[in-house]
Design an enzyme around this catalytic site. Structure first.
Site, short mmCIF file in Angstrom:
data_model
loop_
_atom_site.label_atom_id
_atom_site.label_comp_id
_atom_site.label_asym_id
_atom_site.label_seq_id
_atom_site.Cartn_x
_atom_site.Cartn_y
_atom_site.Cartn_z
N HIS A 139 3.76 -0.16 3.01
CA HIS A 139 2.56 -0.11 2.26
C HIS A 139 1.20 0.06 3.06
CE1 HIS A 139 5.15 -2.30 -1.04
NE2 HIS A 139 5.22 -0.93 -0.88
N ASP B 140 2.60 3.67 -0.90
CA ASP B 140 3.67 3.83 0.12
C ASP B 140 3.15 4.73 1.11
OD1 ASP B 140 5.16 2.06 -1.43
OD2 ASP B 140 6.57 3.68 -1.91
N GLU C 238 4.82 -4.55 -6.50
CA GLU C 238 5.97 -5.47 -5.72
C GLU C 238 5.42 -6.64 -5.38
OE1 GLU C 238 8.29 -1.29 -4.96
OE2 GLU C 238 7.03 -2.11 -3.28
#
Length: 587
Positions: A524, A358, A334
Site C-alpha cells: 500500500h 495498492d 483494510e
C-alpha cells in the site's frame, strides 16, 4: 477542533543598564514579524489561520524563561520559535521543555552577534539532548531592517507547518474498526508505536457495534434520509463484474445502499460523536472516540457476509458528501494503520484529501507496447506504476477540481466549489462488488485520474530492529490514451479506481521507475497533492522517524541542527543514527 499553537520566544541580552534596554524594541519586533508570517500563511486542517502566542516579555534569563514556559503550557503551545538579534545567555534562555518542537532564529546582522548566540544555543540544545532547528539568513541585514528574508521565511514556515502537524496528532485517537485484514501486517495496530511516536491513543471498536447501532436506530435519521437521497441522485451504478446468474437483484442492491448509508453515518459518529445522538438519549455514543483517523477491517469476516466498506471509506476520505464540502476523514482501507498515518501526514501538511492505493503493478515501456501495441509517451515514456485501491479511494483523486486559472488539482477542502463536486461526482460510478471477493455485496468507487498533477507517494513501514521508516516518492499522475488505459486497466479489476503514477527520476534509488516499485516497502501507499517531500522529511525528523527512500534534493533537506553531528557526507545514515540516538518524541 483542537488548535495547537506556536509560541514565540523573544530572547535578549540580560544586561540591564543600557544594553538590554536598547534591544527591547528590535527583539519584540522580530517576534511580532515571525508571528504575523506564520498566522498569515499557515492554516489548520479546517482552514482556520494558525495561532501564535508571544511571550509577555523578552527573555533575558531563567526566571523569564520559566514564566514564558508557564504561559505556553496553559495556551496549548506545541512548538516554540525563539527569536533574537543579539547575544543572549544560551542555557538560561533556551526552551527546556522536552515535548515542544523547537527552532531558533538568529538575526544575521553585524551590529550585534545574533549568529553567535544561535551557534551557542544550538550547542546547548545538542548537549542537553533537545534537538532544535537553526534559522539564519544567508545575507547580512541592516540593524533597522524589519523584513524577513525569503530564505528565513521558508525555514520558519516549514518549521511551523510541520510542528503544527505534530501538535494536531497529540492526544487524539486511531480508531480500529475491527482488527486485522487478511494477515496484512500494516493492519496489526501497534499501540506503543502510535503513542511513542505521535502521542496518539489506539482504540478498538468491534464491527458488531455498527450492526448494533443500525439495529437500534442509533444514528441521525434526518441525515440518513438526506444521504440516501443524495446517493440515489448522484451515485450512478457502474459495471457489474458478476455472472448474470449470481448478480444481486435491483431490490437487493437498494437494500445494500440503505445499509451502506447508515454505516457511513455511524462510522463518522464513532469517530467524532454527534450531538443529535445526545438528544435521542444516547449519551455515550454522542461523545465519539476523539479520532484523528482510523481504519476499517472489512475483509474478510465482514465482507464475506455484509456490504463492503468501499463507499464509506471513499466518501469519508473525500472533500465533500451530501452536505457539500467538508474536511476529509482519514479512514484506511483494510485497517492499514501505517498507510493511514501516511494519509494523515499528507492531509495535515496540505489540507487536501489523501488517496489510498495498492502499489499494484510496474508497467515498463516494453510491456506496455507488447500488450497494447502503443509506446507510452510524455511523462509516461519510461514506464509507470499502477496505483489502484481495492474499491475505495477519495473521489478527489479523479483530478477534476480546478483553480481560478483552470489548472487541475486536488484542492484544499475549504476551497472546493459546487462545480468541483459536480465534476468529481459525475466522473465516479459505483460498481457492484465482485462477489468472489466481497460475498456480502456493496459498491466500489470507480474512476480514473484524468489529469496530470504533481503528487507525492508516501508510506510508513515498521522494521524490526529499526522501528518506523518513511518512504517518499515525488512524481506525477499521468494520463494514457483511452485505449491504452482500457487495455491495461481491464487486466486487473476494472471496477476499482485507477491512477497511473510516475516518480521523478535522477537520484539514488530513483534510477528508473522499476527501482521505486522494487524498493517500496509494502503493498500500500498513499498519495497527496503537490511535491511535499521536503516537508515530510522535516516532519519525520521532528518525530524521530528516519527516511529510507526519497527523491528530494539534498539542498532542500531541513532537519534539527544537531543531526549534523551524526555526519554530513551521508545524510541518510546520519538521519538513522540521530533518530536512534534521540528515540521517539514521547518515549
Amino acid at each position: 477542533m483542537n488548535y495547537p499553537k506556536i509560541g514565540i520566544r523573544p530572547t535578549i541580552d540580560g544586561r540591564w543598564g543600557g544594553v538590554r534596554e536598547s534591544l527591547e524594541k528590535q527583539t519584540m519586533n522580530m517576534a511580532y514579524s515571525a508571528a504575523r508570517l506564520l498566522e498569515e500563511n499557515l492554516v489548520y486542517p479546517d482552514g482556520t489561520p494558525v495561532k501564535c502566542i508571544i511571550s509577555d516579555s523578552t527573555i533575558g534569563g531563567g526566571l523569564e524563561a520559566a514564566k514564558c514556559a508557564e504561559k505556553f503550557s496553559k495556551e496549548g503551545v506545541c512548538a516554540t520559535l525563539t527569536v533574537t538579534p543579539c547575544w543572549c545567555y544560551g542555557s538560561e534562555t533556551m526552551d527546556m521543555d522536552p515535548l515542544t518542537v523547537k527552532a531558533v532564529w538568529g538575526f544575521n546582522g553585524t551590529e550585534r552577534p545574533g549568529a553567535v548566540y544561535l551557534a551557542a544555543v544550538m550547542a546547548a540544545h545538542a548537549q542537553k539532548g533537545l534537538p532544535a532547528f537553526s534559522i539564519y539568513g544567508k545575507d547580512v541585514q541592516d540593524l533597522e531592517d524589519t523584513e524577513i528574508p525569503e530564505d528565513v521565511q521558508e525555514k520558519i514556515l516549514r518549521f511551523g507547518r510541520c510542528a503544527i502537524a505534530v501538535g494536531l496528532m497529540k492526544n487524539r485517537a486511531y480508531v480500529n474498526l475491527g482488527s486485522v485484514s487478511m494477515g496484512i501486517m500494516g493492519s496489526f495496530c501497534d499501540p506503543a508505536f502510535l503513542q511513542k511516536y505521535f502521542g496518539i491513543r489506539a482504540e478498538w471498536v468491534d464491527l458488531t457495534e455498527i450492526l448494533r447501532r443500525i439495529d437500534k436506530g442509533i444514528y441521525d435519521h434526518k441525515e440518513y434520509d438526506k444521504a440516501l437521497a443524495w446517493i440515489r441522485e448522484n451515485c450512478k451504478e457502474g459495471y457489474d463484474p458478476n455472472p448474470e446468474d449470481v448478480r444481486h437483484s435491483k431490490e437487493e442492491k437498494a437494500k445494500e445502499w440503505e445499509f451502506i448509508a447508515k454505516m457511513t453515518l455511524i462510522v463518522k459518529d464513532i469517530f467524532y460523536g454527534n450531538p443529535v445522538l445526545d438528544e435521542m438519549g444516547f449519551h455515550e455514543e454522542a461523545m465519539g472516540r476523539n479520532a484523528i483517523l482510523g481504519g476499517f477491517q472489512g475483509q474478510r469476516m465482514w465482507t464475506d457476509w455484509l456490504p463492503n466498506g468501499d463507499f464509506t471509506e471513499a466518501i469519508l476520505n473525500s472533500s465533500f458528501d451530501w452536505n457539500g464540502k467538508k474536511e476529509p476523514t482519514i479512514l484506511a482501507t483494510e485497517n492499514d494503520t501505517l498507510n493511514g498515518m501516511a494519509m494523515l501526514f499528507g492531509k495535515l501538511l496540505t489540507g487536501t484529501a489523501s488517496v489510498f492505493a495498492d502499489v499494484r503493478t510496474y508497467w515498463s515501456p516494453e510491456a506496455v507496447e507488447r500488450v497494447t501495441g502503443r509506446k507510452p509517451e510524455g511523462l509516461a515514456q519510461n514506464g509507470f506504476i499502477h496505483l489502484i485501491n481495492s474499491g475505495a479511494a477519495a473521489l478527489d483523486g479523479a483530478g477534476l477540481a480546478r483553480d481560478e486559472a483552470g489548472k487541475a488539482l486536488i484542492k484544499q477542502w475549504w476551497k472546493i466549489t459546487d462545480e468541483d463536486i459536480k465534476n468529481l461526482t459525475a466522473a465516479t460510478d459505483w460498481c457492484p462488488a465482485n462477489l468472489g471477493y466481497f460475498r456480502g455485496g456493496g459498491f466500489s468507487s470507480h474512476f480514473k485520474t484524468q489529469n496530470e498533477m504533481p503528487v507525492t507517494l508516501i508510506r510508513i513501514n515498521l522494521v524490526q530492529g529499526v522501528g518506523p521508516v518513511l518512504q517518499i516518492a515525488e512524481g506525477h499522475t499521468v494520463t494514457l490514451d483511452d485505449e491504452t488505459h482500457r487495455i491495461l486497466d481491464e487486466r486487473t479489476d476494472r471496477t476499482w479506481p485507477t491512477t497511473w503514477f510516475v516518480p521523478r527520476l535522477g537520484t539514488k534509488g530513483f534510477e528508473d521507475v522499476y527501482s521505486v516499485m522494487a524498493n517500496w516497502g509494502a503493498n500500500h501507499g498513499a498519495f497527496s497533492y503537490g511535491h511535499i517531500g521536503k516537508d515530510l522529511i522535516t516532519l519525520a525528523s521532528m518525530l524521530r522517524i528516519p527516511v529510507s527512500l526519497h527523491n528530494v534534493d539534498d539542498r532542500d533537506i531541513y532537519r534539527p541542527h544537531s543531526f549534523a553531528a551524526f555526519g554530513t557526507k551521508d545524510l541518510e545514515g546520519a538521519d538513522y543514527r540521530a533518530c536512534q540516538a534521540y528515540g521517539p518524541l514521547y518515549k
